[in-house]
Design a protein around this motif. Sequence first.
Motif, PDB file in Angstrom:
ATOM      1  N   THR A  79       0.792  -1.223   0.000  1.00  0.00           N
ATOM      2  CA  THR A  79       0.000   0.000   0.000  1.00  0.00           C
ATOM      3  C   THR A  79       0.827   1.277   0.000  1.00  0.00           C
ATOM      4  O   THR A  79       0.266   2.365  -0.155  1.00  0.00           O
ATOM      5  CB  THR A  79      -0.907   0.027   1.243  1.00  0.00           C
ATOM      6  OG1 THR A  79      -0.087   0.037   2.425  1.00  0.00           O
ATOM      7  CG2 THR A  79      -1.823  -1.197   1.274  1.00  0.00           C
ATOM      8  N   ALA A  80       2.132   1.161   0.218  1.00  0.00           N
ATOM      9  CA  ALA A  80       3.026   2.326   0.306  1.00  0.00           C
ATOM     10  C   ALA A  80       2.751   3.180   1.543  1.00  0.00           C
ATOM     11  O   ALA A  80       3.187   4.336   1.616  1.00  0.00           O
ATOM     12  CB  ALA A  80       2.934   3.185  -0.952  1.00  0.00           C
ATOM     13  N   VAL A  81       2.021   2.610   2.518  1.00  0.00           N
ATOM     14  CA  VAL A  81       1.854   3.273   3.815  1.00  0.00           C
ATOM     15  C   VAL A  81       3.010   2.816   4.697  1.00  0.00           C
ATOM     16  O   VAL A  81       3.247   1.617   4.844  1.00  0.00           O
ATOM     17  CB  VAL A  81       0.513   2.901   4.474  1.00  0.00           C
ATOM     18  CG1 VAL A  81       0.402   3.548   5.852  1.00  0.00           C
ATOM     19  CG2 VAL A  81      -0.647   3.318   3.574  1.00  0.00           C
ATOM     20  N   ASP A  82       3.747   3.759   5.292  1.00  0.00           N
ATOM     21  CA  ASP A  82       4.944   3.360   6.018  1.00  0.00           C
ATOM     22  C   ASP A  82       4.599   2.522   7.252  1.00  0.00           C
ATOM     23  O   ASP A  82       3.510   2.630   7.821  1.00  0.00           O
ATOM     24  CB  ASP A  82       5.775   4.573   6.416  1.00  0.00           C
ATOM     25  CG  ASP A  82       5.056   5.466   7.417  1.00  0.00           C
ATOM     26  OD1 ASP A  82       5.164   5.211   8.619  1.00  0.00           O
ATOM     27  OD2 ASP A  82       4.380   6.408   6.963  1.00  0.00           O
ATOM     28  N   VAL A  83       5.528   1.685   7.643  1.00  0.00           N
ATOM     29  CA  VAL A  83       5.321   0.720   8.712  1.00  0.00           C
ATOM     30  C   VAL A  83       4.950   1.399  10.025  1.00  0.00           C
ATOM     31  O   VAL A  83       4.057   0.943  10.748  1.00  0.00           O
ATOM     32  CB  VAL A  83       6.578  -0.164   8.894  1.00  0.00           C
ATOM     33  CG1 VAL A  83       6.459  -1.010  10.152  1.00  0.00           C
ATOM     34  CG2 VAL A  83       6.777  -1.056   7.672  1.00  0.00           C
ATOM     35  N   GLU A  84       5.608   2.486  10.357  1.00  0.00           N
ATOM     36  CA  GLU A  84       5.341   3.155  11.627  1.00  0.00           C
ATOM     37  C   GLU A  84       3.914   3.678  11.688  1.00  0.00           C
ATOM     38  O   GLU A  84       3.257   3.604  12.730  1.00  0.00           O
ATOM     39  CB  GLU A  84       6.340   4.305  11.842  1.00  0.00           C
ATOM     40  CG  GLU A  84       7.753   3.836  12.146  1.00  0.00           C
ATOM     41  CD  GLU A  84       7.792   2.898  13.345  1.00  0.00           C
ATOM     42  OE1 GLU A  84       7.113   3.200  14.358  1.00  0.00           O
ATOM     43  OE2 GLU A  84       8.483   1.865  13.275  1.00  0.00           O
ATOM     44  N   THR A  85       3.432   4.206  10.579  1.00  0.00           N
ATOM     45  CA  THR A  85       2.045   4.678  10.543  1.00  0.00           C
ATOM     46  C   THR A  85       1.081   3.522  10.786  1.00  0.00           C
ATOM     47  O   THR A  85       0.108   3.650  11.538  1.00  0.00           O
ATOM     48  CB  THR A  85       1.735   5.336   9.189  1.00  0.00           C
ATOM     49  OG1 THR A  85       2.557   6.487   9.020  1.00  0.00           O
ATOM     50  CG2 THR A  85       0.269   5.746   9.104  1.00  0.00           C
ATOM     51  N   LEU A  86       1.361   2.381  10.166  1.00  0.00           N
ATOM     52  CA  LEU A  86       0.498   1.216  10.351  1.00  0.00           C
ATOM     53  C   LEU A  86       0.545   0.720  11.787  1.00  0.00           C
ATOM     54  O   LEU A  86      -0.494   0.381  12.376  1.00  0.00           O
ATOM     55  CB  LEU A  86       0.921   0.095   9.387  1.00  0.00           C
ATOM     56  CG  LEU A  86       0.651   0.359   7.912  1.00  0.00           C
ATOM     57  CD1 LEU A  86       1.249  -0.757   7.058  1.00  0.00           C
ATOM     58  CD2 LEU A  86      -0.846   0.472   7.643  1.00  0.00           C
ATOM     59  N   ARG A  87       1.728   0.671  12.378  1.00  0.00           N
ATOM     60  CA  ARG A  87       1.837   0.206  13.766  1.00  0.00           C
ATOM     61  C   ARG A  87       1.108   1.145  14.720  1.00  0.00           C
ATOM     62  O   ARG A  87       0.530   0.700  15.719  1.00  0.00           O
ATOM     63  CB  ARG A  87       3.306   0.095  14.168  1.00  0.00           C
ATOM     64  CG  ARG A  87       4.039  -1.066  13.505  1.00  0.00           C
ATOM     65  CD  ARG A  87       5.419  -1.250  14.125  1.00  0.00           C
ATOM     66  NE  ARG A  87       6.150  -2.346  13.503  1.00  0.00           N
ATOM     67  CZ  ARG A  87       7.331  -2.768  13.912  1.00  0.00           C
ATOM     68  NH1 ARG A  87       7.919  -2.183  14.950  1.00  0.00           N
ATOM     69  NH2 ARG A  87       7.942  -3.767  13.311  1.00  0.00           N
ATOM     70  N   ASP A  88       1.122   2.431  14.410  1.00  0.00           N
ATOM     71  CA  ASP A  88       0.454   3.398  15.272  1.00  0.00           C
ATOM     72  C   ASP A  88      -1.061   3.398  15.072  1.00  0.00           C
ATOM     73  O   ASP A  88      -1.795   3.865  15.944  1.00  0.00           O
ATOM     74  CB  ASP A  88       0.987   4.810  15.005  1.00  0.00           C
ATOM     75  CG  ASP A  88       2.410   4.988  15.510  1.00  0.00           C
ATOM     76  OD1 ASP A  88       2.826   4.196  16.378  1.00  0.00           O
ATOM     77  OD2 ASP A  88       3.104   5.899  15.016  1.00  0.00           O
ATOM     78  N   THR A  89      -1.512   2.899  13.935  1.00  0.00           N
ATOM     79  CA  THR A  89      -2.928   2.998  13.584  1.00  0.00           C
ATOM     80  C   THR A  89      -3.690   1.693  13.789  1.00  0.00           C
ATOM     81  O   THR A  89      -4.782   1.681  14.360  1.00  0.00           O
ATOM     82  CB  THR A  89      -3.082   3.434  12.114  1.00  0.00           C
ATOM     83  OG1 THR A  89      -2.434   4.695  11.924  1.00  0.00           O
ATOM     84  CG2 THR A  89      -4.548   3.550  11.731  1.00  0.00           C
ATOM     85  N   LEU A  90      -3.116   0.598  13.319  1.00  0.00           N
ATOM     86  CA  LEU A  90      -3.836  -0.669  13.331  1.00  0.00           C
ATOM     87  C   LEU A  90      -4.134  -1.147  14.745  1.00  0.00           C
ATOM     88  O   LEU A  90      -3.247  -1.185  15.597  1.00  0.00           O
ATOM     89  CB  LEU A  90      -3.025  -1.740  12.594  1.00  0.00           C
ATOM     90  CG  LEU A  90      -2.859  -1.560  11.088  1.00  0.00           C
ATOM     91  CD1 LEU A  90      -1.849  -2.574  10.552  1.00  0.00           C
ATOM     92  CD2 LEU A  90      -4.194  -1.729  10.371  1.00  0.00           C
ATOM     93  N   ASP A  91      -5.368  -1.509  14.982  1.00  0.00           N
ATOM     94  CA  ASP A  91      -5.722  -2.184  16.226  1.00  0.00           C
ATOM     95  C   ASP A  91      -5.384  -3.659  16.085  1.00  0.00           C
ATOM     96  O   ASP A  91      -5.585  -4.259  15.020  1.00  0.00           O
ATOM     97  CB  ASP A  91      -7.210  -2.040  16.518  1.00  0.00           C
ATOM     98  CG  ASP A  91      -7.538  -0.739  17.243  1.00  0.00           C
ATOM     99  OD1 ASP A  91      -6.592  -0.077  17.709  1.00  0.00           O
ATOM    100  OD2 ASP A  91      -8.718  -0.397  17.336  1.00  0.00           O
ATOM    101  N   LEU A  92      -4.892  -4.243  17.160  1.00  0.00           N
ATOM    102  CA  LEU A  92      -4.574  -5.668  17.176  1.00  0.00           C
ATOM    103  C   LEU A  92      -5.600  -6.389  18.034  1.00  0.00           C
ATOM    104  O   LEU A  92      -5.714  -6.132  19.231  1.00  0.00           O
ATOM    105  CB  LEU A  92      -3.169  -5.888  17.735  1.00  0.00           C
ATOM    106  CG  LEU A  92      -2.751  -7.335  17.985  1.00  0.00           C
ATOM    107  CD1 LEU A  92      -2.732  -8.116  16.681  1.00  0.00           C
ATOM    108  CD2 LEU A  92      -1.388  -7.395  18.657  1.00  0.00           C
ATOM    109  N   VAL A  93      -6.365  -7.269  17.413  1.00  0.00           N
ATOM    110  CA  VAL A  93      -7.321  -8.112  18.125  1.00  0.00           C
ATOM    111  C   VAL A  93      -6.767  -9.524  18.092  1.00  0.00           C
ATOM    112  O   VAL A  93      -6.333  -9.998  17.034  1.00  0.00           O
ATOM    113  CB  VAL A  93      -8.716  -8.070  17.466  1.00  0.00           C
ATOM    114  CG1 VAL A  93      -9.731  -8.820  18.322  1.00  0.00           C
ATOM    115  CG2 VAL A  93      -9.155  -6.631  17.232  1.00  0.00           C
ATOM    116  N   HIS A  94      -6.769 -10.206  19.207  1.00  0.00           N
ATOM    117  CA  HIS A  94      -6.161 -11.533  19.238  1.00  0.00           C
ATOM    118  C   HIS A  94      -6.970 -12.470  20.113  1.00  0.00           C
ATOM    119  O   HIS A  94      -7.819 -12.045  20.898  1.00  0.00           O
ATOM    120  CB  HIS A  94      -4.719 -11.454  19.741  1.00  0.00           C
ATOM    121  CG  HIS A  94      -4.593 -10.893  21.129  1.00  0.00           C
ATOM    122  ND1 HIS A  94      -4.552 -11.672  22.249  1.00  0.00           N
ATOM    123  CD2 HIS A  94      -4.511  -9.608  21.548  1.00  0.00           C
ATOM    124  CE1 HIS A  94      -4.455 -10.901  23.318  1.00  0.00           C
ATOM    125  NE2 HIS A  94      -4.421  -9.635  22.927  1.00  0.00           N
TER     126      HIS A  94
END
Length: 456
Positions: A79-94
């Motif tokens: 997606t060309a979205v940088d990794v840090e942005t994704l880590r800061d944005t994505l919720d992790l459900v487990h």
Amino acid sequence: MLICLSASHKNSSFDLLERLSVDAGAVGSVIVSGHDATRGAVVVATCNRFEAYLDLDKPFGVSPLPAVFSAIEAVSAATAVDVETLRDTLDLVHGNGVAEHLFAVSAGLESVVVGEGEIAGQVRRSLERARSLGTTSPELERLFQRASQTSRGVKNRTGIGSAGRSLVRLALDLAESRVSDWAETSVLLVGTGRYAGASLAALRDRGVEDVQVYSPSGRGARFAASHGIVAVPATGYAHTAASVDIIVTCTTADHHVLDAAVITAGRAELGLDRRERSGAPVSVCPARTARESRSQLVIDLGLPRNVDPDVGGIPGVELLDLETIRIHAPLEELNATDEARAIVGRAARKFTDVAEEQSLAPAVVALRSHVFELLDAEIGRARARGDDDGRIEQALRHLAGVLLHIPMNRAREYARSGEQQAWLDSLEAIFGIVPEASSEQRAAPAPVPLTRRANS
């Protein structure tokens, strides 16, 4: 182990969701190939969410974060979205939360408009896409099939479907104050997909009769013929776009299909620009055509956006996009929503119970194998001593069944309460049995605590 990485209208801007709106199947394939522990991946990408559901080959007590970070890197690459942005944005459900989350999503409980019906089909098609590409797994199959069953149960047993409204209908509700007479309103549909059909149905419900359709991909004539409306050719697109009262865009194009240049060119053809410069009076009644008025409403239901934001800078043109629709989404219908969430919760607990029981399957098999090995040895000795009528063998087999009954029931009880390790510990203490998965757990490093955030 099931994991969900989630970006939605609740935690992300539509700009970010637009950037994440990519080929879901391709992303799933990259995720699966990116880490050895990833057994399967199903990606759900809709107009207001991006979610990756992962099945990880990680035993209880082992951190899944290396595989999770690998999946985030795969999404970043696609997606060309940088990794840090994704880590800061994505919720992790487990763990146990994944089933309840997906079931709620599929039932429309997590949508911009609670109860909207489109999401159930999108979830189902996501599984079909993953299945065709070979990126699913037995556990993901079970998860998504159960999600579809749950969404049907919610729809059939609650009023959430009628209480909640689709994005199309909500957008038209927001346009209501701008329209004095729907029957006199002219509309141009841009797009011929599922949302175009829903938009046309919603418009007709309000009494709209003058509807035309334009398709950037050339499918307009077929759509028009099957729905009894008029198709606009490419050569007439600008002219029509400038002349109608409302434009509804709903294509899957990855570029803008309407911008200020199109409407400006159409207005020039209609002579509106000359009238404006001459100072001639211009009516603002929305029920009249653009030949008599500069008042237009553009409704953009696309993601990625179908309409260039510069359209909103044209005098008399108002742009209503998904961001605005989200802001004006109505409050949940509490009774229907509560009932729907209760159904989702029960279905998730049932799903989890089965999954937890399956997690102890290797230990259960090991215990049964241990007992039956002892049983076979004793039966062999009994036969050697003259058990001609088989009564001793029958008694021994009955005794083995009785002895296994309580441990088997306890396994289910401990699994459903999330205390599998206690049962495994007792199995080792009493019988000296350590199933292969359990030995891996004991050899593994201490797990990294998980939270709801992917960068924890």
